[in-house]
Scaffold this motif. Structure first.
Motif, PDB file in Angstrom:
ATOM      1  N   UNK A  37     -10.616 -24.006  -6.863  1.00  0.00           N
ATOM      2  CA  UNK A  37     -11.443 -22.954  -6.291  1.00  0.00           C
ATOM      3  C   UNK A  37     -11.045 -21.567  -6.790  1.00  0.00           C
ATOM      4  N   UNK A  38     -11.971 -20.641  -6.648  1.00  0.00           N
ATOM      5  CA  UNK A  38     -11.667 -19.225  -6.844  1.00  0.00           C
ATOM      6  C   UNK A  38     -11.169 -18.641  -5.533  1.00  0.00           C
ATOM      7  N   UNK A  39     -10.042 -17.945  -5.562  1.00  0.00           N
ATOM      8  CA  UNK A  39      -9.525 -17.299  -4.359  1.00  0.00           C
ATOM      9  C   UNK A  39      -9.059 -15.890  -4.687  1.00  0.00           C
ATOM     10  N   UNK A  40      -8.933 -15.079  -3.664  1.00  0.00           N
ATOM     11  CA  UNK A  40      -8.369 -13.741  -3.813  1.00  0.00           C
ATOM     12  C   UNK A  40      -6.867 -13.815  -3.576  1.00  0.00           C
ATOM     13  N   UNK A  41      -6.115 -13.054  -4.350  1.00  0.00           N
ATOM     14  CA  UNK A  41      -4.665 -12.992  -4.134  1.00  0.00           C
ATOM     15  C   UNK A  41      -4.307 -11.569  -3.731  1.00  0.00           C
ATOM     16  N   UNK A  42      -3.519 -11.455  -2.682  1.00  0.00           N
ATOM     17  CA  UNK A  42      -3.136 -10.126  -2.178  1.00  0.00           C
ATOM     18  C   UNK A  42      -2.050  -9.516  -3.064  1.00  0.00           C
ATOM     19  N   UNK A  43      -1.781  -8.260  -2.858  1.00  0.00           N
ATOM     20  CA  UNK A  43      -0.675  -7.602  -3.544  1.00  0.00           C
ATOM     21  C   UNK A  43       0.656  -8.178  -3.023  1.00  0.00           C
ATOM     22  N   UNK A  44       1.676  -8.244  -3.873  1.00  0.00           N
ATOM     23  CA  UNK A  44       2.965  -8.753  -3.385  1.00  0.00           C
ATOM     24  C   UNK A  44       3.516  -7.884  -2.269  1.00  0.00           C
ATOM     25  N   UNK A  45       4.028  -8.539  -1.226  1.00  0.00           N
ATOM     26  CA  UNK A  45       4.577  -7.811  -0.105  1.00  0.00           C
ATOM     27  C   UNK A  45       6.022  -7.417  -0.347  1.00  0.00           C
ATOM     28  N   UNK A  46       6.661  -6.777   0.629  1.00  0.00           N
ATOM     29  CA  UNK A  46       8.062  -6.398   0.487  1.00  0.00           C
ATOM     30  C   UNK A  46       8.930  -7.616   0.161  1.00  0.00           C
ATOM     31  N   UNK A  47       9.793  -7.464  -0.823  1.00  0.00           N
ATOM     32  CA  UNK A  47      10.692  -8.546  -1.194  1.00  0.00           C
ATOM     33  C   UNK A  47      10.053  -9.650  -2.023  1.00  0.00           C
ATOM     34  N   UNK A  48       8.814  -9.427  -2.507  1.00  0.00           N
ATOM     35  CA  UNK A  48       8.114 -10.443  -3.297  1.00  0.00           C
ATOM     36  C   UNK A  48       7.893  -9.978  -4.738  1.00  0.00           C
ATOM     37  N   UNK A  71       2.652 -22.655  -2.241  1.00  0.00           N
ATOM     38  CA  UNK A  71       1.478 -21.982  -2.775  1.00  0.00           C
ATOM     39  C   UNK A  71       1.463 -21.864  -4.278  1.00  0.00           C
ATOM     40  N   UNK A  72       2.216 -22.733  -4.972  1.00  0.00           N
ATOM     41  CA  UNK A  72       2.395 -22.587  -6.419  1.00  0.00           C
ATOM     42  C   UNK A  72       1.201 -23.041  -7.243  1.00  0.00           C
ATOM     43  N   UNK A  73       0.320 -23.885  -6.709  1.00  0.00           N
ATOM     44  CA  UNK A  73      -0.789 -24.420  -7.500  1.00  0.00           C
ATOM     45  C   UNK A  73      -1.866 -23.359  -7.726  1.00  0.00           C
ATOM     46  N   UNK A  74      -1.542 -22.347  -8.491  1.00  0.00           N
ATOM     47  CA  UNK A  74      -2.501 -21.286  -8.775  1.00  0.00           C
ATOM     48  C   UNK A  74      -2.131 -20.579 -10.063  1.00  0.00           C
ATOM     49  N   UNK A  75      -3.077 -19.796 -10.576  1.00  0.00           N
ATOM     50  CA  UNK A  75      -2.809 -19.056 -11.810  1.00  0.00           C
ATOM     51  C   UNK A  75      -1.703 -18.030 -11.613  1.00  0.00           C
ATOM     52  N   UNK A  76      -1.640 -17.441 -10.404  1.00  0.00           N
ATOM     53  CA  UNK A  76      -0.582 -16.499 -10.065  1.00  0.00           C
ATOM     54  C   UNK A  76      -0.086 -16.819  -8.659  1.00  0.00           C
ATOM     55  N   UNK A  77       1.124 -16.332  -8.356  1.00  0.00           N
ATOM     56  CA  UNK A  77       1.727 -16.667  -7.064  1.00  0.00           C
ATOM     57  C   UNK A  77       2.660 -15.546  -6.646  1.00  0.00           C
ATOM     58  N   UNK A  78       2.519 -15.082  -5.392  1.00  0.00           N
ATOM     59  CA  UNK A  78       3.473 -14.128  -4.819  1.00  0.00           C
ATOM     60  C   UNK A  78       4.671 -14.904  -4.290  1.00  0.00           C
ATOM     61  N   UNK A  79       5.817 -14.659  -4.889  1.00  0.00           N
ATOM     62  CA  UNK A  79       7.017 -15.458  -4.653  1.00  0.00           C
ATOM     63  C   UNK A  79       8.102 -14.592  -4.014  1.00  0.00           C
ATOM     64  N   UNK A  80       8.749 -15.058  -2.942  1.00  0.00           N
ATOM     65  CA  UNK A  80       9.910 -14.328  -2.433  1.00  0.00           C
ATOM     66  C   UNK A  80      10.971 -14.184  -3.530  1.00  0.00           C
ATOM     67  N   UNK A  81      11.406 -12.989  -3.789  1.00  0.00           N
ATOM     68  CA  UNK A  81      12.362 -12.758  -4.877  1.00  0.00           C
ATOM     69  C   UNK A  81      13.656 -13.531  -4.670  1.00  0.00           C
ATOM     70  N   UNK A  82      13.994 -13.841  -3.420  1.00  0.00           N
ATOM     71  CA  UNK A  82      15.252 -14.524  -3.149  1.00  0.00           C
ATOM     72  C   UNK A  82      15.271 -15.964  -3.672  1.00  0.00           C
TER      73      UNK A  82
END
Length: 323
Positions: free
Chosen positions: A18-29, A91-102
């Motif tokens: 599917x096509x989905x919207x991805x938000x901006x990375x949050x604090x620590x991401x 949430x990794x099955x996507x073209x991009x992914x917001x990942x906790x930096x830790x």
């Protein structure tokens, strides 16, 4: 962006491209543009409902590798353009992914994106099994169930590198040949042989120091009979179904055994452990002691096929998805 989601639990057919919207990375991401995404049994457990998910629809996947394309507030360990890998980031099955930096680490030049995506979860699991849960040392005898699987192939080579005698179980002659090539000293086909009897024969009645079991129901409680007194039964997966409840006094009767179910999130909860474990994994691969075969590659759109092949045990080694 394109991603795989499921809106209800069920078989592989519930996975939707599917096509989905991805938000901006949050604090620590950090936002990672995925170059490769790992496929694991836990993704299947979440899809079927065996493991809970926080909400529906849900994007499966816990590991991947790619380049950093955006930073959230407070991130100073990474920069845009860095090559990274990550694990335990749903949430990794996507073209991009917001990942906790830790839970992200820098990739050394010797480790490709595809290799990283195929080894982060499996390789770090092998690391804590062999180097933290039970510290394998020269002279130990270890039994690794499903030695031709993703964790099994890494753990077999690594245990051999550490000086252990390695006994592996497999489900076919083809897989037996593979684990022999990985340095397994003794291979047991559990579809034709009684693995307990064979282990006792191989060890001359002594038993193993540790059993690593990612199969679950089908190999329990027989695995306990493969151990020496004070041996370790280490369960880390349920490929054949969960282990049923059992009387803890069974452990006393079978030789004052230790048993545990360690989890990767616990082991990488401290940032310094995440870094140290990853470095240990990357070093043993770069040294050539553990050789990682080319993964099974499928396009992200074919995630349902990847799940089907994994569930029906049609694969050996790792499977990755390419966005």
């Amino acid at each position: 962006m394109k991603a795989i989601r499921f809106h209800r639990h069920g078989g592989p057919d519930v996975l939707q491209y599917e096509n989905i919207e991805i938000r901006q990375p949050g604090p620590g991401e950090v936002r990672v543009r995925n170059h490769a995404i790992g496929v694991n049994f836990i993704d299947i457990y979440m899809r079927t409902g065996a493991y809970p998910v926080p909400e529906l629809p849900f994007i499966p996947g816990k590991e991947g590798a790619g380049e950093v394309v955006a930073l959230g507030d407070g991130v100073d360990e990474f920069a845009i353009g860095d090559r990274v890998a990550y694990v335990e980031a749903p949430g990794a099955y996507g073209a991009e992914h917001n990942v906790p930096a830790r839970v992200a680490v820098h990739l050394p030049d010797a480790i490709s994106y595809e290799m990283a995506a195929s080894v982060m979860l499996k390789g770090l699991t092998a690391q804590y099994l062999l180097r933290r849960t039970y510290l394998v040392k020269p002279g130990d005898t270890v039994l690794i169930h499903a030695a031709a699987g993703g964790v099994g192939q890494i753990a077999t080579q690594w245990a051999k590198h550490l000086g252990a005698t390695v006994i592996g179980t497999v489900g076919s002659r083809q897989k037996a040949e593979l684990v022999h090539l990985n340095g397994c000293d003794h291979v047991i086909d559990y579809t034709t042989d009684d693995f307990v009897a064979r282990v006792q024969e191989i060890t001359k009645g002594r038993g193993c120091d540790v059993v690593y079991d990612g199969i679950g129901k089908a190999t329990f409680p027989a695995s306990l009979d493969c151990l020496r007194p004070f041996g370790y039964f280490v369960s880390f997966g349920t490929a054949s179904g969960p282990i049923p409840s059992f009387d803890i006094m069974t452990l006393a009767a079978k030789g004052s055994l230790f048993t545990t179910w360690p989890l990767l999130p616990t082991h990488i909860a401290k940032r310094e452990d995440m870094i140290d474990m990853s470095r240990d994994l990357f070093d043993v691969i770069a040294s050539g002691a553990v050789k990682i075969p080319a993964p099974n590659r499928l396009k992200l759109v074919d995630a349902a096929l990847a799940h089907h092949r994994l569930e029906t045990r049609q694969t050996t080694g790792a499977t990755i998805l390419l966005p």
